[in-house]
Design an enzyme around this catalytic site. Structure first.
Site, PDB file in Angstrom:
ATOM      1  N   LYS A 176     -14.170 -21.114  40.426  1.00 46.45           N
ATOM      2  CA  LYS A 176     -13.557 -20.927  39.100  1.00 46.45           C
ATOM      3  C   LYS A 176     -12.459 -19.900  39.249  1.00 46.45           C
ATOM      4  CE  LYS A 176     -13.385 -18.638  35.688  1.00 46.45           C
ATOM      5  NZ  LYS A 176     -12.066 -18.164  35.171  1.00 46.45           N
ATOM      6  N   GLU A 251     -16.364  -7.912  44.879  1.00 48.65           N
ATOM      7  CA  GLU A 251     -15.159  -7.191  45.326  1.00 48.65           C
ATOM      8  C   GLU A 251     -14.456  -6.743  44.058  1.00 48.65           C
ATOM      9  OE1 GLU A 251     -14.446  -6.478  48.329  1.00 48.65           O
ATOM     10  OE2 GLU A 251     -15.768  -7.821  49.419  1.00 48.65           O
ATOM     11  N   CYS A 285      -5.432  -4.896  44.315  1.00 48.13           N
ATOM     12  CA  CYS A 285      -6.568  -3.976  44.234  1.00 48.13           C
ATOM     13  C   CYS A 285      -6.424  -2.829  45.229  1.00 48.13           C
ATOM     14  CB  CYS A 285      -7.858  -4.741  44.484  1.00 48.13           C
ATOM     15  SG  CYS A 285      -7.831  -5.611  46.052  1.00 48.13           S
ATOM     16  N   GLU A 389      -8.504   2.697  36.739  1.00 45.11           N
ATOM     17  CA  GLU A 389      -7.651   1.726  37.435  1.00 45.11           C
ATOM     18  C   GLU A 389      -6.606   1.220  36.434  1.00 45.11           C
ATOM     19  OE1 GLU A 389      -9.060  -2.308  38.332  1.00 45.11           O
ATOM     20  OE2 GLU A 389      -8.219  -2.073  40.330  1.00 45.11           O
TER      21      GLU A 389
HETATM   22  P1  NAD Z   1     -11.437 -10.049  35.694  1.00 44.48           P
HETATM   23  O1  NAD Z   1     -12.685  -9.374  36.112  1.00 44.48           O
HETATM   24  O2  NAD Z   1     -11.017  -9.944  34.281  1.00 44.48           O
HETATM   25  O3  NAD Z   1     -11.536 -11.616  36.010  1.00 44.48           O
HETATM   26  C1  NAD Z   1     -11.821 -12.090  37.305  1.00 44.48           C
HETATM   27  C2  NAD Z   1     -12.410 -13.478  37.203  1.00 44.48           C
HETATM   28  O4  NAD Z   1     -13.676 -13.397  36.559  1.00 44.48           O
HETATM   29  C3  NAD Z   1     -11.593 -14.456  36.369  1.00 44.48           C
HETATM   30  O5  NAD Z   1     -11.645 -15.729  36.973  1.00 44.48           O
HETATM   31  C4  NAD Z   1     -12.309 -14.457  35.045  1.00 44.48           C
HETATM   32  O6  NAD Z   1     -12.118 -15.639  34.303  1.00 44.48           O
HETATM   33  C5  NAD Z   1     -13.757 -14.329  35.496  1.00 44.48           C
HETATM   34  N1  NAD Z   1     -14.694 -13.786  34.499  1.00 44.48           N
HETATM   35  C6  NAD Z   1     -14.424 -12.990  33.437  1.00 44.48           C
HETATM   36  N2  NAD Z   1     -15.563 -12.723  32.767  1.00 44.48           N
HETATM   37  C7  NAD Z   1     -16.569 -13.352  33.416  1.00 44.48           C
HETATM   38  C8  NAD Z   1     -17.977 -13.453  33.219  1.00 44.48           C
HETATM   39  N3  NAD Z   1     -18.580 -12.832  32.205  1.00 44.48           N
HETATM   40  N4  NAD Z   1     -18.703 -14.182  34.083  1.00 44.48           N
HETATM   41  C9  NAD Z   1     -18.112 -14.800  35.129  1.00 44.48           C
HETATM   42  N5  NAD Z   1     -16.771 -14.754  35.368  1.00 44.48           N
HETATM   43  C10 NAD Z   1     -16.018 -14.034  34.521  1.00 44.48           C
HETATM   44  O7  NAD Z   1     -10.312  -9.526  36.688  1.00 44.48           O
HETATM   45  P2  NAD Z   1      -8.770  -9.870  36.686  1.00 44.48           P
HETATM   46  O8  NAD Z   1      -8.132  -9.160  35.533  1.00 44.48           O
HETATM   47  O9  NAD Z   1      -8.570 -11.326  36.837  1.00 44.48           O
HETATM   48  O10 NAD Z   1      -8.291  -9.202  38.073  1.00 44.48           O
HETATM   49  C11 NAD Z   1      -7.945  -7.872  38.208  1.00 44.48           C
HETATM   50  C12 NAD Z   1      -9.113  -7.057  38.730  1.00 44.48           C
HETATM   51  O11 NAD Z   1      -9.566  -7.599  39.967  1.00 44.48           O
HETATM   52  C13 NAD Z   1      -8.729  -5.619  39.043  1.00 44.48           C
HETATM   53  O12 NAD Z   1      -9.767  -4.776  38.622  1.00 44.48           O
HETATM   54  C14 NAD Z   1      -8.624  -5.600  40.565  1.00 44.48           C
HETATM   55  O13 NAD Z   1      -8.820  -4.354  41.176  1.00 44.48           O
HETATM   56  C15 NAD Z   1      -9.691  -6.566  40.935  1.00 44.48           C
HETATM   57  N6  NAD Z   1      -9.468  -7.094  42.277  1.00 44.48           N
HETATM   58  C16 NAD Z   1     -10.289  -6.679  43.292  1.00 44.48           C
HETATM   59  C17 NAD Z   1     -10.078  -7.132  44.594  1.00 44.48           C
HETATM   60  C18 NAD Z   1     -10.946  -6.684  45.750  1.00 44.48           C
HETATM   61  O14 NAD Z   1     -10.868  -7.310  46.809  1.00 44.48           O
HETATM   62  N7  NAD Z   1     -11.753  -5.657  45.601  1.00 44.48           N
HETATM   63  C19 NAD Z   1      -9.032  -8.023  44.837  1.00 44.48           C
HETATM   64  C20 NAD Z   1      -8.231  -8.420  43.774  1.00 44.48           C
HETATM   65  C21 NAD Z   1      -8.453  -7.957  42.491  1.00 44.48           C
END
Ligand code: NAD
Length: 485
Positions: A176, A251, A285, A389
């Protein structure tokens, strides 16, 4: 966009779609399936059916398919890079050059890397010594159906970093992607079909995380969940999967520090810290968002850093000289901007960027969510600018006096994803790196990735690691078999 289930493109069962509008132009960019529990049920059933033969296929068969996926994706690199740039929600997001040089090549490499890794893997075997006549060996078996959830900031790069190991080790999956960036994931499904990946091995469902994402991680037939995204959603997923005892890899976010010691090469550290702070508009990230500079170097470092930052070009992602494109959405732009207000009310000085110099953009980009690279000084470590962040092109620079103080302050956040250390003292490099609470420490460099090395975060930055070995351990169950002979 359609869901990809059992090798077929299918509409969401509800018939509902999410409009993905370009806020810059008002033009409809894509209609993303608003999938729900029923689509997840279909996708998981398809993955479950495919599991029996895929998990029994030879490593060579799996590696061959994955290499074909990599080859086809590579042959369509320019097309995918353009789509990835357009899809960062505004049509004006990630520079095309960045997607051409980093995102898509890395997605290609993710498949090649794990294809090679399964061909070269060996299993452990021990003989008990002495009179015992027992042979022990470890048999690794795929876990089953993997639920894979990825964010918007490096859409295809991070999605394939999950799909590739999951299928390489014999699992099938339902992925997803982020509802904000679904286009390249959908296009990737064409590549799967062209590469003759057996139907059902990879299924992709699109839609909102709170609906389809949560249904996916909760589904009783999904045995293992790999998530990359924000800490808040990661915590929610932990709660959802806990009653099912599923393996989960998280992650999550970061608030990454750079420690610049007085003996560092100032020009090199400035050049790299500017890159690590503002790459992909600070929406990586691993981006640096706190820089601690030893007092003797502080004034010079800040002056050079600001001077270099001012040279960065914010603008048209299609122009190869562009360094920063637009932020992903209006909502995100507002969030980033709020931190500038916080910095000012916390006594900070905006050295360059938002509110200091107006952004000069061509007319066609006026409605885009562009944010200038912004440098803040004079804020306390406890300011939320230094603790939270922000995930945008905003960096705080603070002075420090001693090594111990720098380590303590770098560790004084809830996150622990990565850090960089700038020094010419080898002993200090080792000493400081060991004490930093971060999953990766780069010394005199940033974002140099060897995929064989563990990747992941400590504290609120995550759970588990990803790499050839770590992903093998995560996506397989180890079974010890002991035979008397
Ligand atoms: P997000 O957590 O809002 O969403 C990530 C994914 O999770 C999306 O596909 C979203 O639709 C899904 N999601 C949202 N709520 C959910 C739920 N309740 N159950 C299951 N899935 C759900 O993050 P974002 O805004 O898309 O991305 C940015 C964040 O990701 C930042 O915090 C960044 O640091 C982090 N990030 C971390 C890494 C790493 O490797 N540590 C890499 C890239 C991004």
């Amino acid at each position: 966009i359609k869901n990809y289930i059992n090798g077929q493109f299918v509409s969401p069962i509800s018939g509902d779609y999410i409009d993905s509008i370009s806020p810059a132009t008002g033009v409809l960019n894509a209609k993303v399936p608003c999938s729900d529990k029923h689509d997840v049920d279909e996708a998981v059933s398809s993955a479950k059916r495919a599991f029996s033969s895929w998990s029994e296929s030879s490593t060579k068969e799996r590696a061959d398919v994955m290499n074909r996926i990599a080859d086809i994706l590579e042959s369509r690199l320019t097309e995918f890079a353009r789509l990835e740039s357009e899809d960062q929600a505004t049509l004006l997001g990630k520079p095309v050059l960045l997607a051409t040089k980093i995102d898509i090549p890395r997605a290609v490499y993710n498949f090649r890397f794990f294809a090679l890794s399964i061909l070269n893997g060996t299993e452990e075997c021990t003989h008990l010594t002495g009179a015992s006549q027992h042979l022990n060996y470890v048999h690794r078996m795929p876990v089953g159906v993997a639920g894979l959830i990825s964010p918007w900031n490096l859409p295809l790069y991070l999605l394939t970093w999950k799909i590739a190991p999951a299928i390489a080790f014999g699992n099938t999956c339902v992925a997803k992607p982020s509802e904000l960036t679904s286009v390249t994931a959908w296009k990737l499904c064409e590549v799967f079909t062209a590469a003759k990946l057996p139907p059902g091995v990879v299924n992709i469902v699109f839609g909102y995380g709170t609906e389809v994402g949560e249904e996916l991680v909760r589904h009783p037939d999904v045995s293992v969940v790999s998530f990359t995204g924000s800490t808040m959603v990661g915590q929610r997923i932990s709660q959802v999967v806990a009653p099912y005892c599923k393996a989960v890899s998280l992650e999550l976010g970061g608030k990454n520090a750079a420690l610049v010691f007085g003996d560092a090469d100032v020009n090199e550290s400035v050049e790299c810290c500017v890159r690590s702070s503002f790459a992909n508009q600070g929406e990586v990230c691993l981006c640096t968002s706190r820089i601690y500079v030893q007092s003797n170097l502080y004034e010079e470092f800040v002056a050079k850093f600001v001077e270099r930052t001012k040279l960065l070009r914010v603008g048209d992602p299609e122009d190869n000289s562009t360094d920063l494109g637009a932020l992903v959405s209006k909502q995100h732009w507002e969030k980033v901007r709020k931190y500038i207000d916080i910095a000012i009310s916390d006594g900070g000085t905006i050295k360059c960027g938002y509110g200091v110099e107006p952004l000069e953009l061509p007319h066609k980009l006026k409605g885009g969510f562009f944010f200038p690279p912004t440098v803040i000084t004079g804020v306390d470590d406890m300011s939320s600018c230094v603790q939270d962040e922000i995930f945008g092109p905003v960096v705080c620079i603070m002075p420090f006096d001693t090594e111990q103080e720098a380590i303590k302050r770098a560790n004084n956040v809830k996150y622990g994803l990565c850090a960089t250390v700038w020094t010419t003292h080898l002993e200090r490099a080792h000493r400081v790196s060991k004490k930093l609470e971060a999953g990766t420490v780069w010394v005199n460099c940033w974002m140099v990735r060897d995929l064989r090395m563990p990747f992941g975060g400590m504290k609120h930055s995550g759970l588990g690691r990803e790499s050839a070995k770590d992903s093998l351990e995560f996506f397989t169950e180890a079974k010890t078999i002991c035979i008397k002979y």
